[in-house]
Design a protein around this motif. Sequence first.
Motif, mmCIF file in Angstrom:
data_model
loop_
_atom_site.group_PDB
_atom_site.id
_atom_site.type_symbol
_atom_site.label_atom_id
_atom_site.label_comp_id
_atom_site.label_asym_id
_atom_site.label_seq_id
_atom_site.Cartn_x
_atom_site.Cartn_y
_atom_site.Cartn_z
ATOM 1 N N PHE A 26 25.801 10.890 95.082
ATOM 2 C CA PHE A 26 25.071 9.623 94.973
ATOM 3 C C PHE A 26 23.914 9.594 95.970
ATOM 4 O O PHE A 26 22.782 9.249 95.620
ATOM 5 C CB PHE A 26 26.030 8.456 95.195
ATOM 6 N N GLN A 29 21.231 12.041 94.842
ATOM 7 C CA GLN A 29 20.455 11.524 93.710
ATOM 8 C C GLN A 29 19.429 10.502 94.180
ATOM 9 O O GLN A 29 18.279 10.497 93.716
ATOM 10 C CB GLN A 29 21.393 10.917 92.670
ATOM 11 N N GLY A 30 19.816 9.632 95.095
ATOM 12 C CA GLY A 30 18.880 8.642 95.627
ATOM 13 C C GLY A 30 17.746 9.287 96.402
ATOM 14 O O GLY A 30 16.572 8.917 96.250
ATOM 15 N N ALA A 33 15.367 10.942 94.017
ATOM 16 C CA ALA A 33 14.504 9.946 93.363
ATOM 17 C C ALA A 33 13.344 9.570 94.267
ATOM 18 O O ALA A 33 12.197 9.462 93.815
ATOM 19 C CB ALA A 33 15.310 8.712 92.981
ATOM 20 N N THR A 58 19.059 12.002 84.925
ATOM 21 C CA THR A 58 19.595 10.955 85.809
ATOM 22 C C THR A 58 20.750 10.224 85.144
ATOM 23 O O THR A 58 21.748 9.902 85.802
ATOM 24 C CB THR A 58 18.485 9.957 86.197
ATOM 25 N N SER A 62 24.415 10.371 86.668
ATOM 26 C CA SER A 62 25.022 9.085 87.023
ATOM 27 C C SER A 62 26.407 8.936 86.403
ATOM 28 O O SER A 62 27.310 8.355 87.019
ATOM 29 C CB SER A 62 24.125 7.924 86.591
ATOM 30 N N VAL A 85 25.405 3.041 91.083
ATOM 31 C CA VAL A 85 24.760 4.359 91.099
ATOM 32 C C VAL A 85 23.419 4.324 90.386
ATOM 33 O O VAL A 85 22.403 4.810 90.907
ATOM 34 C CB VAL A 85 25.696 5.408 90.447
ATOM 35 N N THR A 86 23.374 3.756 89.203
ATOM 36 C CA THR A 86 22.173 3.827 88.376
ATOM 37 C C THR A 86 21.072 2.896 88.866
ATOM 38 O O THR A 86 19.913 3.313 88.978
ATOM 39 C CB THR A 86 22.533 3.516 86.908
ATOM 40 N N THR A 89 19.383 4.156 92.116
ATOM 41 C CA THR A 89 18.522 5.318 91.899
ATOM 42 C C THR A 89 17.201 4.922 91.252
ATOM 43 O O THR A 89 16.131 5.368 91.684
ATOM 44 C CB THR A 89 19.246 6.362 91.021
ATOM 45 N N PHE A 93 13.387 5.125 92.863
ATOM 46 C CA PHE A 93 12.328 5.874 92.186
ATOM 47 C C PHE A 93 11.068 5.029 92.034
ATOM 48 O O PHE A 93 9.963 5.463 92.401
ATOM 49 C CB PHE A 93 12.823 6.335 90.805
ATOM 50 N N GLY A 121 17.042 0.288 85.534
ATOM 51 C CA GLY A 121 18.312 0.812 86.025
ATOM 52 C C GLY A 121 19.501 0.079 85.431
ATOM 53 O O GLY A 121 20.508 0.687 85.073
#
Length: 151
Positions: A26, A29-30, A33, A58, A62, A85-86, A89, A93, A121
């Motif tokens: 997580f 991923q952030g 982004a 993504t 996710s 999570v989504t 992110t 972004f 998101g």
Amino acid sequence: MTLDQRPQLPLTPRKKVLVAAGGVLFAAQGIAALLVAPLITGPDDANFGVLVSLWGVTTLSSVAITLLLVRQADLPDIATASMLVTIATFAAFTLSAAYDVRGSDDEVNMVDALFLGVTSGALTAMVVWGIAMLIARVLRLPTTAGLHDGK
């Protein structure tokens, strides 16, 4: 019944490792982004195919992170994790992309960028939630359906 009163599956050592792996992914991923957005957005850099591909990657990552983060595969748990999570992110972004063009002729309002990130998101989180629930059911991931709350 409140969220903390719901029955919970035990947090085994194996599950702790999976949750920790989900947390690391997580964060990764952030950070990705934040770093990627300025490189693939902007007046001369934006490419529809790249953005759609990134959305797909993504979304799938996710789903994996969501399934790693949940203690049990119950609907509220997967819904909450997929949104966390989504949305985070996508917000990272869009804010990173907007921050990158500050002071230029292409500057955008940061609040508008955040709204776009949170909204896109949230919509994507619904897709992530659906895919994660499907995978959880197909793989028969553990739920609290068999637990009794003592009543």
